[in-house]
Design an enzyme around this catalytic site. Structure first.
Site, PDB file in Angstrom:
ATOM      1  N   GLY A 178       2.132  -0.741  10.389  1.00 48.21           N
ATOM      2  CA  GLY A 178       2.600   0.578  10.804  1.00 48.21           C
ATOM      3  C   GLY A 178       1.795   1.099  11.970  1.00 48.21           C
ATOM      4  CG  ASN A 179       3.169   3.598  14.696  1.00 49.68           C
ATOM      5  OD1 ASN A 179       3.250   4.795  14.471  1.00 49.68           O
ATOM      6  ND2 ASN A 179       4.241   2.843  14.935  1.00 49.68           N
ATOM      7  NE  ARG A 180      -5.064   5.092  14.753  1.00 49.34           N
ATOM      8  CZ  ARG A 180      -6.059   5.093  13.886  1.00 49.34           C
ATOM      9  NH1 ARG A 180      -6.163   6.059  12.999  1.00 49.34           N
ATOM     10  NH2 ARG A 180      -6.954   4.132  13.892  1.00 49.34           N
ATOM     11  CB  SER A 181       3.920   7.902  14.912  1.00 50.42           C
ATOM     12  OG  SER A 181       4.853   8.942  15.033  1.00 50.42           O
ATOM     13  CB  ALA A 241       5.350   5.535  17.296  1.00 53.25           C
TER      14      ALA A 241
END
Ligand code: CTP
Length: 407
Positions: free
Chosen positions: A208-211, A274
């Site tokens: 995943g990512n930090r969005s 994102a």
């Protein structure tokens, strides 16, 4: 919000109890709040409650506290008047310029932004008389929120529910912050993508990512508040803003399918999500175990579809309306080869979208934060800087740029 003066008007409907939550949010953010209930509102919530929550005395008619000329002073000094709930009767009195109590007199003297949050039964909201009153008020520059859909006083459900205090406060803070809420997206279908995609590794793990989805949810909330029909494609657990249709998505491929489907009838697509550029090439059906034969030494990745690029070519091919405005986001860090803005300009040219919102990201910048800053680049060459401020202010500026691009 310190020292900003807000008049909270409360109409006589069952949703008057929710005004208490709004008053609390506004006072906690530092606003000076004067509560002006109508006489009918006091059947639902007592003056003592409003006085305790606001810390100020409460009056309803123009004959109380006459020496301070309240019916004029409150409106003149206010930075914002917000009415929640605005009943059908209150909308009618406001639309015709009546001044038969302290609240309607305050509306006539106020020169600040005015935000009305209606609440009533669906039949009353849809009645031609109420429609006319709402149109008149909007024409006068008053912001009338679309009501939320859902459970009403009795067993019935439909449009007419008062939006939650946090949703009303969000628009109040935007207006106090200098943002505007023109009714300029009425009849438009706006698709917003939000949050970070999740690319499955096995049934319990993902890349995943930090969005956080905050920027996308802010865009959806404000587009709906400006009259748009909004489809929000989101991976975020943030609350769905009122009058917004949300579809939950996980992976980039799911997001791609939903975006192309929604874009077929869209006037605007805003790609705030994102999107992961890569996904694991193989997904395990069972949880990967330490020490087992299938313990992965490495995770091989393959490219995800570039959704924005697909939208641009679908627009060329007719799968997305020609007039649809496509807005991309560029999450940039800047490096030896160029600044954040340099990368943004290059990306706008490369992606072929109409507008690109460029913001600087990093561990403590943008992702998950309440503040944002950046540039809005238009394919026509127009560029505007957005100074650090709330994600709602940036959202308002993006929608302004969309409307300007469509002219
Ligand atoms: N985007 C997309 N599909 C992808 C990746 C990104 O639609 N597979 C969209 C994002 O939603 C955003 C824009 O493209 O609106 C730019 O995203 P960003 O991650 O900054 O750019 P990339 O295309 O990944 O370019 P680069 O890797 O060169 O930074």
């Amino acid at each position: 919000m310190s020292r900003q003066r807000v008049v909270v008007g409360v109409g006589g409907g069952i949703a008057a109890y929710k005004a208490c939550g709004l008053i609390r949010l506004l006072t906690e953010s530092g606003c000076h709040v004067d509560v002006v209930p109508t006489q009918a509102a006091l059947h639902f919530v007592g003056a003592a409650t409003f006085e305790a929550l606001s810390g100020h005395p409460v009056f309803t008619d123009v004959f109380s506290d006459v020496p301070s000329v309240r019916h004029v002073a409150l409106g003149q000094k206010a930075d914002l008047v917000v009415i929640a709930p605005a009943t059908a009767d209150l909308l009618a009195r406001a639309a015709t310029g009546r001044a038969d109590d302290l609240l309607t007199s305050t509306l006539l003297t106020a020169r600040c932004p005015v935000l009305l949050a209606p609440a009533m039964h669906t039949e009353m909201w849809e009645h031609p008389a109420t429609r006319r009153n709402v149109d008149t008020l909007r024409g006068d520059g008053v912001h009338v929120m679309p009501p939320a859909r859902g459970r009403l006083t009795g067993a019935d459900t439909g449009a007419g529910r008062l939006p939650e205090p946090a949703d009303i406060a969000r628009l109040a803070w935007l207006l106090l912050d200098g943002g505007t809420l023109p009714w300029d997206l009425d009849g438009k279908h706006v698709v917003v993508t939000a949050g970070g995609t999740r690319e499955e590794i096995d049934p319990v793990r993902f890349l995943g990512n930090r969005s956080s989805g905050k920027q996308g949810h802010a865009l959806a909330a404000l587009a709906a508040a400006r009259g748009a029909e909004v489809t929000l494609l989101t991976s975020s657990d943030l609350p769905v803003p009122p009058a917004v249709t949300a579809i939950h998505i996980d992976s980039a491929r799911e997001l791609r399918d939903e975006t192309l489907r929604a874009a077929a009838s869209a006037d605007v697509v805003i790609k705030a999500a994102a999107v992961a550029d890569f996904r694991p090439s193989s997904v395990s059906d069972s949880k990967l175990k330490k020490g087992s034969d299938d313990e992965p030494a490495e995770i091989r990745l393959e490219r995800n579809p570039d959704i924005l690029a697909e939208l641009v070519s679908a627009r060329r091919g007719g799968g997305v309306p020609q007039s649809c405005v496509l807005v991309g986001f560029a999450a940039e860090t800047g490096d030896a080869s160029g600044s954040v803005l340099d990368h943004g300009r290059a990306k706008l040219a490369r992606k072929g979208c109409d507008l690109l919102v460029v913001n600087e990201v990093g561990r403590d910048k943008t992702f998950g934060q309440d503040q944002n800053a950046g540039w809005i680049l238009d394919s026509t060459g127009a560029e505007s800087r957005v100074e650090p401020g709330s994600k709602d202010i940036l959202a308002a500026r993006i929608l302004d740029a969309v409307v300007a691009h469509s002219r």
